[in-house]
Design a protein around this motif. Structure first.
Motif, mmCIF file in Angstrom:
data_model
loop_
_atom_site.group_PDB
_atom_site.id
_atom_site.type_symbol
_atom_site.label_atom_id
_atom_site.label_comp_id
_atom_site.label_asym_id
_atom_site.label_seq_id
_atom_site.Cartn_x
_atom_site.Cartn_y
_atom_site.Cartn_z
ATOM 1 N N GLY A 112 0.772 -1.230 0.000
ATOM 2 C CA GLY A 112 0.000 0.000 0.000
ATOM 3 C C GLY A 112 0.805 1.283 0.000
ATOM 4 O O GLY A 112 0.230 2.373 0.032
ATOM 5 N N ARG A 172 0.975 4.115 -4.553
ATOM 6 C CA ARG A 172 -0.408 4.236 -5.041
ATOM 7 C C ARG A 172 -0.391 5.102 -6.298
ATOM 8 O O ARG A 172 -0.202 6.305 -6.243
ATOM 9 N N LEU A 206 -6.599 -2.805 -0.871
ATOM 10 C CA LEU A 206 -5.713 -3.940 -1.115
ATOM 11 C C LEU A 206 -6.474 -5.107 -1.741
ATOM 12 O O LEU A 206 -6.003 -5.730 -2.695
#
Length: 104
Positions: free
Chosen positions: A68, A71, A95
């Motif tokens: 994560g 992005r 996710l």
């Protein structure tokens, strides 16, 4: 000992994580799949949907591989698109949706 260039690390991680994304295939086959199916029934074409999703695959791989931290704009656009089209996607984490995109 030779070190991998820092740019290759996310992609190396993506290769390790991709088998894990197979577990998200049930989501991709039902919820995310129905999003493109619903739009193709109403508009007669899902090519616009497919383009958004396909364009996000590299960003999704980097997102999953970096847990994560990375992005991309294309992933963000695909997440918004999926959530606009599918109620189940609204309840899913970023996710989980990224993994489903990779499993498609």
């Amino acid at each position: 000992m030779t070190r991998l260039p820092s740019l290759l690390v996310p992609f190396a991680l993506a290769l390790l994580v991709l088998p894990l994304a197979a577990g998200a295939s049930s989501f991709a086959g039902t919820s995310a799949g129905s999003a493109s199916g619903a739009s193709s029934n109403s508009s007669g074409s899902s090519s616009g949907d497919d383009k958004v999703i396909l364009a996000a695959r590299d960003d999704a791989a980097a997102f999953v591989a970096s847990d994560g931290q990375i992005r991309g704009a294309r992933l963000q656009a695909a997440l918004v698109h999926l959530r606009e089209q599918d109620a189940a996607a609204r309840e899913s984490s970023d996710l989980a949706l990224a993994q489903a995109l990779l499993a498609r």
